[in-house]
Design an enzyme around this catalytic site. Structure first.
Site, short mmCIF file in Angstrom:
data_model
loop_
_atom_site.label_atom_id
_atom_site.label_comp_id
_atom_site.label_asym_id
_atom_site.label_seq_id
_atom_site.Cartn_x
_atom_site.Cartn_y
_atom_site.Cartn_z
N SER A 40 -9.00 0.88 -6.97
CA SER A 40 -7.98 1.86 -6.59
C SER A 40 -6.77 1.86 -7.50
O SER A 40 -6.03 2.83 -7.53
CB SER A 40 -7.51 1.58 -5.16
OG SER A 40 -6.95 0.29 -5.07
N ASP A 332 2.25 2.38 -1.02
CA ASP A 332 1.71 2.00 0.29
C ASP A 332 1.57 0.48 0.29
O ASP A 332 1.97 -0.18 -0.67
CB ASP A 332 0.41 2.76 0.62
CG ASP A 332 -0.77 2.36 -0.26
OD1 ASP A 332 -0.70 1.31 -0.94
OD2 ASP A 332 -1.79 3.09 -0.25
N HIS A 335 -0.47 -0.60 -2.91
CA HIS A 335 -0.44 0.06 -4.22
C HIS A 335 0.97 0.38 -4.70
O HIS A 335 1.80 0.81 -3.89
CB HIS A 335 -1.26 1.36 -4.16
CG HIS A 335 -2.68 1.14 -3.71
ND1 HIS A 335 -3.10 1.40 -2.43
CD2 HIS A 335 -3.75 0.67 -4.38
CE1 HIS A 335 -4.39 1.10 -2.32
NE2 HIS A 335 -4.81 0.65 -3.49
#
Ligand SMILES: *[C@@H]1O[C@H](CO)[C@@H](O)[C@H](O)[C@H]1NC(C)=O
Length: 358
Positions: A40, A332, A335
């Protein structure tokens, strides 16, 4: 005759100028393409089209991206491959291979095979049913064929061998897999030192496989201080929500092992030019002293309460999401914000990637 005295350039000359100007970006680019593998931290939206709960193609993700568009990047804006691509004179965003909005024409100068939630270890990608690393290579092989069909053998091979490959993965192997204590999971099979060695072995196999497919210029990325991700701090009940020092120690130890593996592969695989990008120290400085980078908050994330939300929990119905993500190190709970990605990327480009690969 009057034309000779005109202050404006003649039509043929003007045409030449336009042609040169149009061709300039291609001539100036230090590499012909940026090609991305990993999780990610670098996924540009491949998870949008697979059946996993780990997605981010909805608001407020992407609210600071071009057009405020949620693309599936786990960020309010751009991620490191986007900044690196731009710094190398290529496009400002690297598209996801599985995104139906793009085609081989777009992918000729950059493409992303990464999948949020994946790891070096097949057992990690199984946890949330995302794309395993071997499958990312399968997609890459399919891409090679499409590129050869599109541009011809010679031009395609030039791009494939001169492209800069970014590989960024590993955090999930520890946080989503090893330390999540899944029943029958890796923790029951390996000590953490053994698991580090196992992963370094998988990383070596992964790079060797890419090498056998013609890949030569590689930036492998080390782990960040993963014990300082807001989610890990939130759940560090006994440590008063400080960074989880054990996790940071494992990250440093793993990075040391990767460094040796990179040196070993560079010696053994002729023509390979691989560097280890290590954002660990800079990242830790940002977390320890956010104000010296223009940030105000490092312990909590911007989205929702900032304590534990990501993916579907970070959504537009949450009233607590911060107004200005640039004040936060994290977007978040897992991240970084676009601003953090930019600072890290600019540092890596200037200190390591441009000096090595241009
Ligand atoms: C991961 O799975 C693929 C496909 O089943 C297999 O080829 C590969 O050997 C596996 N890797 C490991 C380390 O188990």
């Amino acid at each position: 005759m009057a034309r000779m005295h005109s202050p404006f350039p003649s039509r043929p000359f003007l045409r030449l100028l336009l042609v040169v100007a149009a061709a300039a970006p291609m001539c100036e680019a230090a590499v012909p393409a940026i090609i991305v593998f990993g999780d990610s931290s670098v996924d540009a939206g491949n998870n949008n089209v697979i059946s996993t709960v780990l997605k981010s193609n909805f608001q407020p993700y992407g609210r600071d991206f071009f057009g405020g568009r949620p693309t599936g990047r786990f960020c309010n804006g751009r991620i490191p491959p986007d900044f690196i691509s731009e710094a190398f004179g290529l496009k400002p965003a690297v598209p996801a291979y599985l995104d139906p909005a793009y085609s081989i024409k777009d992918f000729a100068t950059g493409v992303c095979f990464a999948s949020a939630g994946t790891g070096y270890d097949n057992a990690t990608s199984n946890v949330l049913n995302v794309i395993p690393m071997w499958k990312e290579i399968d997609y890459y092989m399919e891409y090679q064929q499409k590129l050869r069909a599109y541009l011809g053998e010679e031009r395609a091979n030039f791009i494939l061998s001169e492209a800069l490959y970014l590989v960024c993965v590993g955090t999930n192997d520890f946080l989503e897999n090893y330390y999540s204590s899944l029943p029958g999971g890796r923790q029951s099979q390996f000590t953490v030192r053994q698991y580090e060695d196992f992963l370094v072995g998988l990383a070596t196999e992964f790079i060797t496989e890419l090498y056998s497919l013609g890949v030569r210029k590689v930036s492998l990325t080390g782990l960040i201080p993963m014990g300082c991700l807001p989610l890990e701090r939130t759940t560090n009940f006994f440590g008063r929500n400080e960074c989880v020092q054990d996790y940071n120690n494992v990250a440093m130890e793993f990075n040391g092992k990767l460094r040796k593996a990179v040196a070993r592969m560079n010696r053994r695989l002729p023509g390979l030019r691989m560097v280890l990008s290590e954002p660990y120290d800079l990242f830790l400085q940002m977390i320890r002293k956010p104000s010296s980078f223009g940030f105000e908050v490092a312990q909590r994330a911007c989205c929702a309460t900032g304590l534990y939300e990501m993916s579907y929990m970070c959504n537009q119905h949450n009233p607590f999401t911060c107004a200005d993500a640039n004040k936060y190190v994290f977007w978040d709970s897992f991240h970084p914000t676009e601003r953090t990605n930019q600072i890290i990327s600019e540092h890596l480009v200037k200190e390591l990637l441009l000096p090595t690969f241009s």
